[in-house]
Design an enzyme around this catalytic site. Structure first.
Site, short mmCIF file in Angstrom:
data_model
loop_
_atom_site.label_atom_id
_atom_site.label_comp_id
_atom_site.label_asym_id
_atom_site.label_seq_id
_atom_site.Cartn_x
_atom_site.Cartn_y
_atom_site.Cartn_z
N TYR A 136 -15.57 61.37 103.59
CA TYR A 136 -16.22 60.07 103.41
C TYR A 136 -16.96 59.64 104.68
O TYR A 136 -17.91 58.87 104.61
CB TYR A 136 -15.18 58.98 103.09
CG TYR A 136 -14.78 58.85 101.64
CD1 TYR A 136 -14.33 59.94 100.92
CD2 TYR A 136 -14.85 57.61 101.00
CE1 TYR A 136 -13.94 59.79 99.59
CE2 TYR A 136 -14.47 57.46 99.68
CZ TYR A 136 -14.02 58.56 98.98
OH TYR A 136 -13.64 58.41 97.67
N LYS A 153 -5.65 71.52 100.35
CA LYS A 153 -6.28 72.71 99.76
C LYS A 153 -6.30 73.77 100.86
O LYS A 153 -7.36 74.27 101.27
CB LYS A 153 -7.69 72.33 99.25
CG LYS A 153 -8.40 73.42 98.47
CD LYS A 153 -7.79 73.70 97.10
CE LYS A 153 -8.51 74.87 96.43
NZ LYS A 153 -7.84 75.28 95.16
N ASP A 198 -5.07 71.24 93.38
CA ASP A 198 -5.27 71.56 91.96
C ASP A 198 -3.93 71.58 91.22
O ASP A 198 -3.79 71.04 90.12
CB ASP A 198 -6.07 72.86 91.77
CG ASP A 198 -5.58 74.01 92.64
OD1 ASP A 198 -4.68 73.81 93.46
OD2 ASP A 198 -6.13 75.13 92.48
N ASP A 237 -8.38 59.67 96.46
CA ASP A 237 -9.23 58.88 95.57
C ASP A 237 -9.14 59.43 94.15
O ASP A 237 -8.92 58.69 93.19
CB ASP A 237 -10.68 58.94 96.07
CG ASP A 237 -11.63 58.18 95.15
OD1 ASP A 237 -11.30 57.04 94.77
OD2 ASP A 237 -12.69 58.74 94.80
N ASP A 240 -6.74 57.82 90.55
CA ASP A 240 -7.31 57.45 89.24
C ASP A 240 -6.56 58.20 88.14
O ASP A 240 -6.25 57.64 87.09
CB ASP A 240 -8.81 57.78 89.15
CG ASP A 240 -9.70 56.60 89.53
OD1 ASP A 240 -9.30 55.81 90.41
OD2 ASP A 240 -10.81 56.48 88.97
C1 IPM Z 1 -11.55 53.40 95.64
C2 IPM Z 1 -12.98 53.45 95.25
C3 IPM Z 1 -13.86 53.60 96.49
C4 IPM Z 1 -13.46 54.90 97.19
C5 IPM Z 1 -15.38 53.57 96.22
C6 IPM Z 1 -15.80 52.30 95.52
C7 IPM Z 1 -16.18 53.79 97.47
O1 IPM Z 1 -13.20 54.49 94.33
O2 IPM Z 1 -11.17 52.52 96.44
O3 IPM Z 1 -10.77 54.23 95.16
O4 IPM Z 1 -13.93 55.98 96.81
O5 IPM Z 1 -12.67 54.83 98.12
MG MG Z 2 -11.44 55.40 93.63
#
Ligand code: IPM
Ligand code: MG
Length: 356
Positions: free
Chosen positions: A141, A186, A219, A243, A247
């Site tokens: 990032y 990884k 993975d 990240d 999710d």
């Molecule tokens: C999160 C979001 C952010 C990230 C984005 C909006 C930049 O997806 O906080 O998980 O990737 O960190």
């Molecule tokens: Mg995110």
């Protein structure tokens, strides 16, 4: 106590869910006799429109001066064209970096009343209680970026000290929980991951010999997370893997809208935001799930203000609301009327009670 809280509602459903986390914080303050001073500041796309800067100086200064930052979400199609000169996301990344909040805690706890809300089988998700610690201010990032007509490059860099400090946060959490730490990398491909694994191995042996450490390739971790999620306690990983995996992990709990997060650095000040995005497709319809935002406010009480009883009181009110079936559209079963964002906030507020 007195506390100054900077509120950065952001874009899309950000202001809608933040209105509810704000109301809950204020109510907890009244219930326990605290003076929380909440002030709103422009951030993200809204700040690009008003100030041509996703993180205006005044917003950053207010965050530095505050005891904690309560955030909504940022971004949207309006600011995401490939050639957009300014992006809301840049403001978020800069804020994390400037405040030095390198450890992003993302707990995933499956509530018994929501076991059927998950797309996974109840017997897989019930009793899941894990927490991710995502490295937040390094890795791909933040490395050098390059783009020309023929190629593009994002550089991933990790320094030993950056790995050590985030692993320490995760190891301390594991000590206070079930004593198990999974470090995800990884290492079969990436040099940064090989360093991550070596540093983690060394640090854990030296400083946390009582915590059981396992290494897992990312993975395989993605697979095991939905295969046997109950086996996990604390998971620590680098920025991008964290990240993506969080999710995925939100689906164990039943919805992306449920997951809170706390971003912490060396001091007490932290940034608190639900892990979901600005959901432009449902913005303005008052159907967004505010629970991830409200649970983020509970983390704020716990980690930045040291108010454990208050945090637990708010979490219990959320849990009681779930048990009573107070569910938004993302969670409500077919045929059950779903609550609006405000009604879900009301469901929590009406269940806030002082501890007995
Ligand atoms: C999160 C979001 C952010 C990230 C984005 C909006 C930049 O997806 O906080 O998980 O990737 O960190
Ligand atoms: Mg995110």
């Amino acid at each position: 106590m007195k506390a100054a809280i900077a509120v950065l509602a952001g874009d899309g459903i950000g202001p809608e869910v933040t209105a509810e986390s704000r109301r809950c914080l204020e109510a907890v303050g009244r219930l326990f006799g605290h003076e929380f001073e909440l002030t709103a500041w422009p951030f993200g796309g809204a700040a690009i429109d008003a100030h041509a800067n996703p993180l205006p100086d005044a917003t950053l200064s207010a965050c530095r001066a505050a005891d904690a930052v309560l955030m909504g979400a940022i971004g949207g199609p309006k600011w995401s064209a490939p050639d957009a000169p300014l992006r809301p996301e840049t403001g978020l990344l800069r804020l994390r970096k400037e405040l030095g909040v390198y450890a992003n805690l993302r707990p995933v706890k499956v509530h018994p009343a929501l076991v059927d809300a998950s797309t996974l089988k109840p017997e897989v998700v019930q009793d899941v209680d894990l927490i991710f610690v995502r490295e937040l201010t390094g890795g791909i990032y933040f490395g050098d970026k390059h783009r020309d007509a023929h190629s593009a490059r994002d550089v991933c860099v990790y320094e030993v000290g950056e790995i050590e400090r985030v692993v320490r946060v995760a190891a301390r959490l594991a000590q206070a929980r079930r004593g198990r730490l999974t470090s995800i990398d990884k290492a079969n491909v990436l040099e940064t991951s090989r360093l991550w694994r070596e540093v983690t191995q060394r640090l854990m042996a030296r400083e946390f010999p009582g915590v059981h450490l396992e290494h897992m390739l990312v993975d395989a971790a993605a697979m095991h997370l939905i295969h046997r999620p109950r086996d996990f306690d604390v998971l620590v990983t680098e920025n991008m893997f964290g990240d993506i995996l969080t999710d995925e992990a939100s689906m164990l709990a039943g919805s992306l809208g449920l997951l809170p997060s706390a971003s912490l650095g060396e001091g007490r000040r932290g940034v608190y935001e639900p892990i979901h995005g600005s959901a432009p497709d449902i913005a303005g319809r008052h159907v967004a799930n505010p629970y991830g935002a409200i649970l983020s406010a509970a983390l704020l009480l716990r980690h930045s203000l040291g108010l454990e009883t208050e945090a637990a009181t708010l979490e219990r009110a959320v849990s009681d609301a779930f048990a009573a079936g107070a569910l938004t559209t993302d969670l409500a079963p077919q045929g059950q009327r779903a609550l609006s964002t405000t009604e879900a906030g009301d469901a929590v507020l009406s269940r806030l009670r002082p501890p007995t």
